[in-house]
Design an enzyme around this catalytic site. Structure first.
Site, short mmCIF file in Angstrom:
data_model
loop_
_atom_site.label_atom_id
_atom_site.label_comp_id
_atom_site.label_asym_id
_atom_site.label_seq_id
_atom_site.Cartn_x
_atom_site.Cartn_y
_atom_site.Cartn_z
N SER A 1 11.02 6.26 14.67
CA SER A 1 9.65 5.75 15.93
C SER A 1 10.40 5.25 16.85
CB SER A 1 9.39 4.56 14.51
OG SER A 1 9.04 5.28 13.64
N GLU B 1 1.38 -1.53 -0.34
CA GLU B 1 0.21 0.01 0.06
C GLU B 1 0.45 0.94 0.23
OE1 GLU B 1 -4.14 -1.72 2.18
OE2 GLU B 1 -2.95 -1.12 2.91
N CYS C 1 -0.85 6.50 10.18
CA CYS C 1 -0.01 5.75 10.82
C CYS C 1 -0.76 4.51 11.24
CB CYS C 1 0.64 6.65 11.11
SG CYS C 1 2.34 6.30 12.13
N CYS D 1 6.01 -4.74 16.13
CA CYS D 1 4.91 -4.29 16.45
C CYS D 1 4.03 -3.42 17.34
CB CYS D 1 5.58 -2.51 16.23
SG CYS D 1 7.45 -2.28 15.76
N CYS E 1 1.24 -1.64 15.42
CA CYS E 1 1.04 -1.49 14.30
C CYS E 1 0.31 -2.59 13.11
CB CYS E 1 2.60 -1.26 13.45
SG CYS E 1 2.65 -1.30 12.11
N HIS F 1 8.77 5.70 20.23
CA HIS F 1 7.21 5.22 20.95
C HIS F 1 7.17 4.95 22.43
CE1 HIS F 1 6.03 5.58 16.65
NE2 HIS F 1 6.84 4.51 15.99
N ASN G 1 -4.14 5.20 15.85
CA ASN G 1 -5.47 4.55 14.88
C ASN G 1 -6.19 3.39 15.34
OD1 ASN G 1 -5.00 7.90 13.52
ND2 ASN G 1 -3.53 6.62 12.66
#
Length: 373
Positions: free
Chosen positions: A233, A101, A355, A125, A128, A235, A312
């Site tokens: 990244s 994608e 994201c 992760c 994700c 986090h 998200n």
């Protein structure tokens, strides 16, 4: 071995999208052609989005016929397009029998293309969507640069989007799609060189960002290969939390990742040496103000800016996004430390293009051990 004999033996045409300018020079030299042929071909491919030798008017008929026998210009095929209410576009592109994608994010004076580097991702992760799909393989150069080429071609053909004739319609490219770019560093850097080349897409270095989960040897290699802006990244503010949500931290902990980022900042000039720190906010996991203080202290001495990312929703993943109150409190702490910090605007969430939401379709998953990364 003669190039055409090689192609005849293996019954496979050479995909010119796999070659940067230097490689095309070698390719045409082996065909007995002058160096300017590589420049002509690159202009047709990357300035006019042409994938048919027949339309290349300044190429001789004999060379066209020869190229049709031994070469091709083949980018991934778009098999599905989704348009978000905010204007974001997500394309599913076919690779073999699988899907990757790619996301196009238009803004006022800026358009960003989010590019994938692998089919799936091996890092696992826990927050994700890509990680839930598993991992199949690295993308080759044509599959990486082909995402950019296909997107630019389609946008230029779309009469609803106002673009000057044959102008490259993308201002920024981020390697933040499916996969870990530094685990495919050779192909990713080769694709970036094409993006930067005057005969390629002619994009400036400062308009390309590569994001990594913290592959320390890859960060070291990258700064010796090409000078582009880097995003980490992160986090999490400490190893206890990061170990739980990002298994790669057990191989490369926060200290080692940030030390590599510090060295990258010192040794590169892109983005004025400033590193982007990405931090997804997970409710009651890493979003307390104490975590913000810990994060700020971890980043002392590193020129950086922080992107706080609202998490998200992803099917079958039991996390929740921080509340607006907690996000603003987190932001306030970081600003008190004089760290440039923003809360990233969510784009494309209604089409699962935000994201962490990219999934594609991965078959024949391969398990990679962390000691091989």
């Amino acid at each position: 071995m003669d190039l055409e004999k090689y192609i005849f033996m293996y019954a496979k045409k050479v995909n010119l999208l796999n070659m940067n300018k230097e490689e095309l020079l070698i390719f045409f030299d082996k065909l007995g052609e002058k160096p300017f042929r590589s420049h002509q071909i690159m202009r047709w491919i990357y300035h006019y989005y042409c994938d048919d030798f027949n339309y290349m008017t300044n190429i001789s008929k004999s060379l066209k016929e020869r190229l049709k026998q031994i070469a091709e210009i083949r980018a991934p095929i778009i098999i599905k397009e989704q348009l978000s209410s905010d204007g974001t576009i997500k394309w599913a592109m076919k690779i073999d029998e699988q899907q990757i994608e790619t996301v196009y994010i238009p803004e006022n004076k800026r358009t960003t293309l989010c590019v994938s580097s692998q089919i799936g991702c091996p890092l696992g992760c826990s927050f994700c969507g890509t990680a839930q799909q598993g991992f199949n393989r690295n993308l080759n150069v044509s599959e990486i640069i082909g995402q950019v080429w296909r997107a630019a071609q389609l946008i230029n053909l779309n009469k609803k989007i106002k673009i000057k004739n044959n102008r490259f319609p993308i201002t920024n490219i981020v390697f933040m799609g499916m996969g870990e770019p530094l685990l495919n560093i050779v192909n990713v850097v080769s694709a970036i060189r094409i993006i930067l080349d005057d005969f390629g897409f002619k994009l400036s270095k400062r308009h390309i960002t590569l994001s990594t989960a913290g592959i320390v040897p890859g960060i070291e290699k990258l700064k010796n290969m090409i000078d582009i802006p880097l995003a980490i990244s992160l986090h999490a503010p400490n190893d206890i939390i990061r170990n739980k949500i990002m298994p790669i931290n057990k191989k490369y902990n926060i200290n080692s990742v940030l030390e590599a980022a510090r060295r990258y900042s010192m040794d590169t000039k892109s983005n004025h040496g400033r590193i982007t720190i990405e931090y997804v906010l997970l409710k009651n996991i890493n979003d307390d103000v104490l975590h913000a203080h810990q994060l700020a202290k971890q980043l002392q001495g590193i020129p950086c800016k922080i992107n706080l990312i609202p998490w998200n929703p992803i099917p079958n993943i039991r996390y929740a996004c921080s509340s607006q109150i907690r996000m603003r409190a987190f932001l306030k702490v970081l600003l008190k430390y004089n760290i440039v910090t923003i809360i990233r605007k969510i784009r494309g969430a209604d089409i699962n293009a935000a994201c962490g939401q990219l999934t594609g379709e991965v078959i024949n998953r391969i398990n990679l051990q962390y000691n091989s990364l």
